[in-house]
Design a protein around this motif. Structure first.
Motif, PDB file in Angstrom:
ATOM      1  N   HIS A  74       0.838  -1.208   0.000  1.00 38.58           N
ATOM      2  CA  HIS A  74       0.000   0.000   0.000  1.00 38.58           C
ATOM      3  C   HIS A  74       0.868   1.251   0.000  1.00 38.58           C
ATOM      4  O   HIS A  74       0.634   2.195  -0.761  1.00 38.58           O
ATOM      5  CB  HIS A  74      -0.898   0.016   1.245  1.00 38.58           C
ATOM      6  CG  HIS A  74      -2.055  -0.921   1.161  1.00 38.58           C
ATOM      7  ND1 HIS A  74      -2.948  -1.083   2.205  1.00 38.58           N
ATOM      8  CD2 HIS A  74      -2.492  -1.743   0.182  1.00 38.58           C
ATOM      9  CE1 HIS A  74      -3.873  -1.968   1.875  1.00 38.58           C
ATOM     10  NE2 HIS A  74      -3.613  -2.380   0.654  1.00 38.58           N
ATOM     11  N   GLU A  75       1.846   1.274   0.871  1.00 37.56           N
ATOM     12  CA  GLU A  75       2.740   2.434   0.953  1.00 37.56           C
ATOM     13  C   GLU A  75       3.414   2.702  -0.384  1.00 37.56           C
ATOM     14  O   GLU A  75       3.457   3.841  -0.864  1.00 37.56           O
ATOM     15  CB  GLU A  75       3.810   2.195   2.014  1.00 37.56           C
ATOM     16  CG  GLU A  75       3.347   2.409   3.431  1.00 37.56           C
ATOM     17  CD  GLU A  75       4.498   2.296   4.408  1.00 37.56           C
ATOM     18  OE1 GLU A  75       4.537   3.086   5.367  1.00 37.56           O
ATOM     19  OE2 GLU A  75       5.355   1.424   4.221  1.00 37.56           O
ATOM     20  N   THR A 196     -17.324  13.043   1.234  1.00 35.36           N
ATOM     21  CA  THR A 196     -16.205  12.921   0.308  1.00 35.36           C
ATOM     22  C   THR A 196     -15.084  12.149   0.987  1.00 35.36           C
ATOM     23  O   THR A 196     -14.740  12.422   2.138  1.00 35.36           O
ATOM     24  CB  THR A 196     -15.676  14.299  -0.115  1.00 35.36           C
ATOM     25  OG1 THR A 196     -16.722  15.029  -0.742  1.00 35.36           O
ATOM     26  CG2 THR A 196     -14.507  14.154  -1.087  1.00 35.36           C
ATOM     27  N   ALA A 197     -14.531  11.174   0.283  1.00 32.26           N
ATOM     28  CA  ALA A 197     -13.397  10.407   0.787  1.00 32.26           C
ATOM     29  C   ALA A 197     -12.112  11.032   0.255  1.00 32.26           C
ATOM     30  O   ALA A 197     -11.908  11.122  -0.958  1.00 32.26           O
ATOM     31  CB  ALA A 197     -13.492   8.948   0.350  1.00 32.26           C
ATOM     32  N   VAL A 198     -11.258  11.475   1.171  1.00 33.55           N
ATOM     33  CA  VAL A 198      -9.997  12.114   0.787  1.00 33.55           C
ATOM     34  C   VAL A 198      -8.837  11.202   1.180  1.00 33.55           C
ATOM     35  O   VAL A 198      -8.982  10.274   1.980  1.00 33.55           O
ATOM     36  CB  VAL A 198      -9.848  13.495   1.463  1.00 33.55           C
ATOM     37  CG1 VAL A 198     -10.985  14.419   1.045  1.00 33.55           C
ATOM     38  CG2 VAL A 198      -9.790  13.371   2.989  1.00 33.55           C
ATOM     39  N   TRP A 199      -7.663  11.492   0.604  1.00 32.15           N
ATOM     40  CA  TRP A 199      -6.460  10.778   1.007  1.00 32.15           C
ATOM     41  C   TRP A 199      -6.189  11.037   2.489  1.00 32.15           C
ATOM     42  O   TRP A 199      -6.297  12.166   2.964  1.00 32.15           O
ATOM     43  CB  TRP A 199      -5.262  11.251   0.206  1.00 32.15           C
ATOM     44  CG  TRP A 199      -5.103  10.626  -1.142  1.00 32.15           C
ATOM     45  CD1 TRP A 199      -5.243  11.241  -2.354  1.00 32.15           C
ATOM     46  CD2 TRP A 199      -4.743   9.270  -1.430  1.00 32.15           C
ATOM     47  NE1 TRP A 199      -5.004  10.349  -3.379  1.00 32.15           N
ATOM     48  CE2 TRP A 199      -4.682   9.128  -2.830  1.00 32.15           C
ATOM     49  CE3 TRP A 199      -4.449   8.151  -0.634  1.00 32.15           C
ATOM     50  CZ2 TRP A 199      -4.364   7.926  -3.448  1.00 32.15           C
ATOM     51  CZ3 TRP A 199      -4.130   6.956  -1.250  1.00 32.15           C
ATOM     52  CH2 TRP A 199      -4.084   6.855  -2.636  1.00 32.15           C
ATOM     53  N   LEU A 200      -5.800  10.002   3.225  1.00 29.48           N
ATOM     54  CA  LEU A 200      -5.510  10.105   4.648  1.00 29.48           C
ATOM     55  C   LEU A 200      -4.176   9.447   4.979  1.00 29.48           C
ATOM     56  O   LEU A 200      -3.840   8.396   4.400  1.00 29.48           O
ATOM     57  CB  LEU A 200      -6.585   9.401   5.483  1.00 29.48           C
ATOM     58  CG  LEU A 200      -8.019   9.900   5.390  1.00 29.48           C
ATOM     59  CD1 LEU A 200      -8.930   8.962   6.178  1.00 29.48           C
ATOM     60  CD2 LEU A 200      -8.130  11.323   5.906  1.00 29.48           C
ATOM     61  N   HIS A 201      -3.463  10.034   5.927  1.00 31.84           N
ATOM     62  CA  HIS A 201      -2.343   9.326   6.534  1.00 31.84           C
ATOM     63  C   HIS A 201      -2.874   8.180   7.378  1.00 31.84           C
ATOM     64  O   HIS A 201      -2.392   7.051   7.301  1.00 31.84           O
ATOM     65  CB  HIS A 201      -1.530  10.298   7.399  1.00 31.84           C
ATOM     66  CG  HIS A 201      -0.402   9.656   8.142  1.00 31.84           C
ATOM     67  ND1 HIS A 201      -0.593   8.932   9.292  1.00 31.84           N
ATOM     68  CD2 HIS A 201       0.940   9.640   7.904  1.00 31.84           C
ATOM     69  CE1 HIS A 201       0.574   8.480   9.735  1.00 31.84           C
ATOM     70  NE2 HIS A 201       1.525   8.912   8.909  1.00 31.84           N
ATOM     71  N   VAL A 225      -2.083   4.348   5.179  1.00 30.69           N
ATOM     72  CA  VAL A 225      -2.558   5.282   4.161  1.00 30.69           C
ATOM     73  C   VAL A 225      -3.808   4.724   3.497  1.00 30.69           C
ATOM     74  O   VAL A 225      -3.882   3.549   3.136  1.00 30.69           O
ATOM     75  CB  VAL A 225      -1.445   5.594   3.128  1.00 30.69           C
ATOM     76  CG1 VAL A 225      -0.998   4.337   2.376  1.00 30.69           C
ATOM     77  CG2 VAL A 225      -1.893   6.675   2.162  1.00 30.69           C
ATOM     78  N   THR A 226      -4.817   5.593   3.354  1.00 30.15           N
ATOM     79  CA  THR A 226      -6.099   5.130   2.857  1.00 30.15           C
ATOM     80  C   THR A 226      -6.918   6.337   2.428  1.00 30.15           C
ATOM     81  O   THR A 226      -6.400   7.449   2.315  1.00 30.15           O
ATOM     82  CB  THR A 226      -6.838   4.323   3.949  1.00 30.15           C
ATOM     83  OG1 THR A 226      -8.015   3.712   3.393  1.00 30.15           O
ATOM     84  CG2 THR A 226      -7.230   5.184   5.135  1.00 30.15           C
TER      85      THR A 226
END
Length: 305
Positions: A74-75, A196-201, A225-226
């Motif tokens: 994923h990373e 809204t789904a945003v990039w997350l740490h 990260v997701t």
């Protein structure tokens, strides 16, 4: 400290494979021979990975459990497109490794960043703007194929049962779960959900932010990260910054609407519950983050009354 992001715990889940310097040396020799003759030093191990420093500027992060193997992939997939637009450095993999030498999973090589955990020395209030600008740059709408994560960035209601269990245990052992904390959690659960789904740490606390010369130097440990609710990352404001006015100004700078603010505070309560529970099992730094987060949340709830 370098970009391990793997907190060293006295009560680790058992390793599912034996990982030592000899294995790492063999993997480097067969897959990245130009690194194989560098000095190799064991740094430590966390829940998921063992960490080996390679020379002065690189680190091998190698999973010790199957649960971590997919997170390494994923990373590698997510960080390459994210890194160019993020203000502080992040440990984007510079090399990837594949199974070999009897080792069953993927692994990676990432940069080493000098610095100390923000859990050991709180960032200055002046860095709050830079931290918020990092979040704004990160929190863009995520693509449909962003890595899945069943825990990070999901609606708070999905954490309700676990948080209530945590509250019950903490009530037996401490006085930290006050009526104000309970009311703040209930209010967060009632807030409108994210649309809204945003990039997350996904795991932004003081052990995953590095300071150098007193200022943010890197954001590390991107294994979670997701995509999801920005409130998950905004919870870090209560985990990092002491001054309530600075937290309020940071939320203003971010442009958080009332519903997001309620969910972010609820996410901070959820993180505090988890970190304090784990910390009380043997990691004083996690326990301290949890305790301080509860205290800061209670301060903001009192100011809002």
């Amino acid at each position: 400290m370098g970009p391990t992001g793997d907190a060293i715990h006295p009560h680790l889940p058992p390793a599912e494979v034996e990982v030592d310097a000899a294995l790492v040396r063999r993997l480097l020799a067969t897959q990245h021979p130009d690194l194989a003759d560098r000095e190799l030093a064991f740094v430590g191990e966390g829940w998921d990975n063992a960490i080996f420093r390679v020379g002065s500027d690189l680190v091998v992060r190698i999973p010790r459990r199957a649960a971590a193997a997919e997170l390494v992939l994923h990373e590698a997939r997510a960080l390459a497109p994210l890194a160019p637009r993020l203000p502080p450095p992040i440990p984007t993999p510079v090399r990837t490794g594949t199974p070999g030498e009897g080792y069953p999973w993927a692994w990676n090589v990432v940069p080493w960043f000098e610095g100390e955990e923000a859990a050991l020395a709180s960032p200055p209030d002046a860095d709050a703007e830079r931290f918020v600008d990092f979040l704004i740059a990160l929190h863009t709408e995520a693509p449909a194929d962003a890595p899945d994560n069943a825990v990070r960035g999901v609606p708070l209601v999905e954490h309700a049962e676990g948080v209530e269990r945590g509250f019950a245990q903490l009530r037996k052992e401490t006085g930290i779960v006050t009526p104000a904390i309970e009311a703040g959690w209930a209010d967060a659960l009632a807030a409108p959900v994210a649309t809204t789904a945003v990039w997350l740490h996904g795991d932004l606390h003081g052990r995953n932010a590095l300071l150098r010369n007193g200022h943010f130097a890197a954001i590390i440990d991107w294994r979670d990260v997701t995509s999801g609710d920005a409130a998950c990352d905004l919870a870090a404001l209560w985990m990092l910054f002491e001054d309530p006015d600075i937290r309020a100004e940071a939320l203003d700078r971010y442009g958080a609407d009332p519903a997001l603010r309620r969910r972010a505070l609820g996410s901070a309560i959820r993180f505090a519950t988890v970190l304090l529970a784990h910390g009380r099992e043997g990691d004083p730094r996690l326990a301290s983050i949890g305790t301080n987060t509860f205290r800061r949340v209670e301060t903001d709830l009192a100011r809002a009354r």
